[in-house]
Design an enzyme around this catalytic site. Structure first.
Site, PDB file in Angstrom:
ATOM      1  N   GLY A  95       0.790  -1.228   0.000  1.00 39.87           N
ATOM      2  CA  GLY A  95       0.000   0.000   0.000  1.00 39.87           C
ATOM      3  C   GLY A  95       0.819   1.274   0.000  1.00 39.87           C
ATOM      4  N   GLU A 103      -5.443  -3.969  -4.966  1.00 35.01           N
ATOM      5  CA  GLU A 103      -4.456  -5.059  -4.926  1.00 35.01           C
ATOM      6  C   GLU A 103      -4.995  -6.236  -4.120  1.00 35.01           C
ATOM      7  OE1 GLU A 103      -0.279  -2.565  -5.331  1.00 35.01           O
ATOM      8  OE2 GLU A 103      -1.117  -2.856  -3.344  1.00 35.01           O
TER       9      GLU A 103
HETATM   10  C1  5RP Z   1       1.279  -0.238  -4.045  1.00 38.26           C
HETATM   11  C2  5RP Z   1       2.070  -1.306  -3.443  1.00 38.26           C
HETATM   12  C3  5RP Z   1       3.399  -1.592  -4.019  1.00 38.26           C
HETATM   13  O1  5RP Z   1       3.414  -2.897  -4.458  1.00 38.26           O
HETATM   14  C4  5RP Z   1       4.432  -1.377  -2.980  1.00 38.26           C
HETATM   15  O2  5RP Z   1       4.306  -0.044  -2.505  1.00 38.26           O
HETATM   16  C5  5RP Z   1       5.846  -1.580  -3.522  1.00 38.26           C
HETATM   17  O3  5RP Z   1       6.168  -0.580  -4.434  1.00 38.26           O
HETATM   18  P1  5RP Z   1       7.589  -0.494  -5.109  1.00 38.26           P
HETATM   19  O4  5RP Z   1       7.723  -1.687  -5.983  1.00 38.26           O
HETATM   20  O5  5RP Z   1       7.548   0.808  -5.872  1.00 38.26           O
HETATM   21  O6  5RP Z   1       8.612  -0.447  -4.011  1.00 38.26           O
HETATM   22  O7  5RP Z   1       1.681  -1.972  -2.513  1.00 38.26           O
HETATM   23  O8  5RP Z   1       0.102  -0.024  -3.331  1.00 38.26           O
END
Ligand code: 5RP
Length: 224
Positions: A95, A103
Site C-alpha cells: 500500500g 491489490e
Molecule cells: C502499491 C504497493 C506496491 O506494491 C508497494 O508499494 C511496492 O512498491 P515499489 O515496488 O515501488 O517499491 O503496494 O500499493
C-alpha cells in the site's frame, strides 16, 4: 539489470500462453508490466490481464497488453505485484503506492500470487514500514482515534500540501504499530473498525516471493 527488474523478469517467466494475469502497482511491478508487454509483442504471448490501479492499467494499455474486466474474469491464474515488506512467512505490508484495496481484491481472486521485490523489502519482522490503512473520508478523524486505541501512531497521507486520495476516492492513514508479530490478529482487529475500507496487511496470500539481490542473484521463496 537492477534488483527490482531481476525479480520482475523471473516472475514474468512464470506466465504461460492463455493465462489470466493480475498486474500489480509500483516501481517493481512496472518492470513486470514492461516485460509482459515485450513478450506480447515479440513472442505473441496470449494473456488477458486486469490491473490493480489506474496507473498500471494505462501502462498496460500503452503496451497493447490485452485487458478485461470483472464481468469476464472470475479467477486469475497468476498475479505479479510488489510489496513494501515481506517477512519469512511470506506475510506482507503493501500500500505504499496507495493501491492496497484494488491489490487485495485481485489477490483474493488469484490462484498463484507472486510477489517481487528487491532485497531491502525482505525482513525478519513486519512493521518498520508504516502500515497503510485505507479509510473513507467521512469521519476519518474518529477512524484515526480507533487505530490509535489499537496502539498505532497514525499519520494522514499527504501529496504535496493536499490530502492523498486513492483511486477509490478514499484517504490513507499510515500507521506506525512498531514491530508486528501477529499480522493475522492485527488485520482482524483493524478490519473491524468502522470507516476502515482495507488495511495493507496481506496475510496467507503469497504463493511465491521472488527477491532480486544487489549482487545480481535472484532467490525464490515458495510457501510451505
Ligand atoms: C502499491 C504497493 C506496491 O506494491 C508497494 O508499494 C511496492 O512498491 P515499489 O515496488 O515501488 O517499491 O503496494 O500499493
Amino acid at each position: 539489470m537492477n534488483p527490482k527488474q531481476l525479480a520482475a523478469h523471473a516472475a514474468v517467466a512464470l506466465i504461460e500462453n492463455g493465462m489470466k494475469v493480475g498486474l500489480g502497482t509500483g516501481s517493481t511491478a512496472y518492470f513486470a508490466i514492461q516485460k509482459i508487454g515485450q513478450r506480447v509483442k515479440e513472442e505473441g504471448l496470449q494473456v488477458t490481464c486486469i490491473a490493480t490501479s489506474i496507473q498500471s492499467e494505462e501502462l498496460a494499455k500503452s503496451l497493447n497488453i490485452p485487458m478485461a474486466g470483472f464481468d469476464t474474469l472470475k479467477r486469475l491464474d497468476i498475479t505479479i505485484d510488489g510489496a513494501d515488506e515481506a517477512d519469512h512467512q511470506l506475510q506482507l505490508i503493501k500500500g505504499g503506492g496507495g493501491a492496497l484495496l484494488r491489490e487485495k481484491i485481485i489477490a483474493y481472486m488469484t490462484d498463484h500470487y507472486v510477489i517481487i521485490a528487491d532485497q531491502s523489502k525482505y525482513v525478519e519482522t513486519l512493521g518498520k514500514f508504516h502500515l497503510p490503512v485505507e479509510v473513507i473520508p467521512f469521519g476519518w478523524q474518529r477512524t484515526f482515534d480507533h487505530l490509535e486505541a489499537l496502539g498505532a501512531k497514525p499519520h494522514l497521507r499527504q501529496r504535496d500540501t493536499a490530502i492523498y486520495i486513492t483511486d477509490n476516492g478514499n484517504y490513507i492513514l499510515d500507521c506506525d504499530f512498531g514491530a508486528i508479530f501477529e499480522p493475522r490478529d492485527l488485520q482482524t482487529k483493524i478490519d473491524l473498525i468502522p470507516g476502515v475500507v482495507e488495511c495493507g496487511l496481506f496475510v496467507d496470500r503469497t504463493g511465491t516471493l521472488i527477491i532480486g539481490n544487489n549482487d545480481g542473484s535472484v532467490v525464490t521463496h515458495n510457501r510451505k
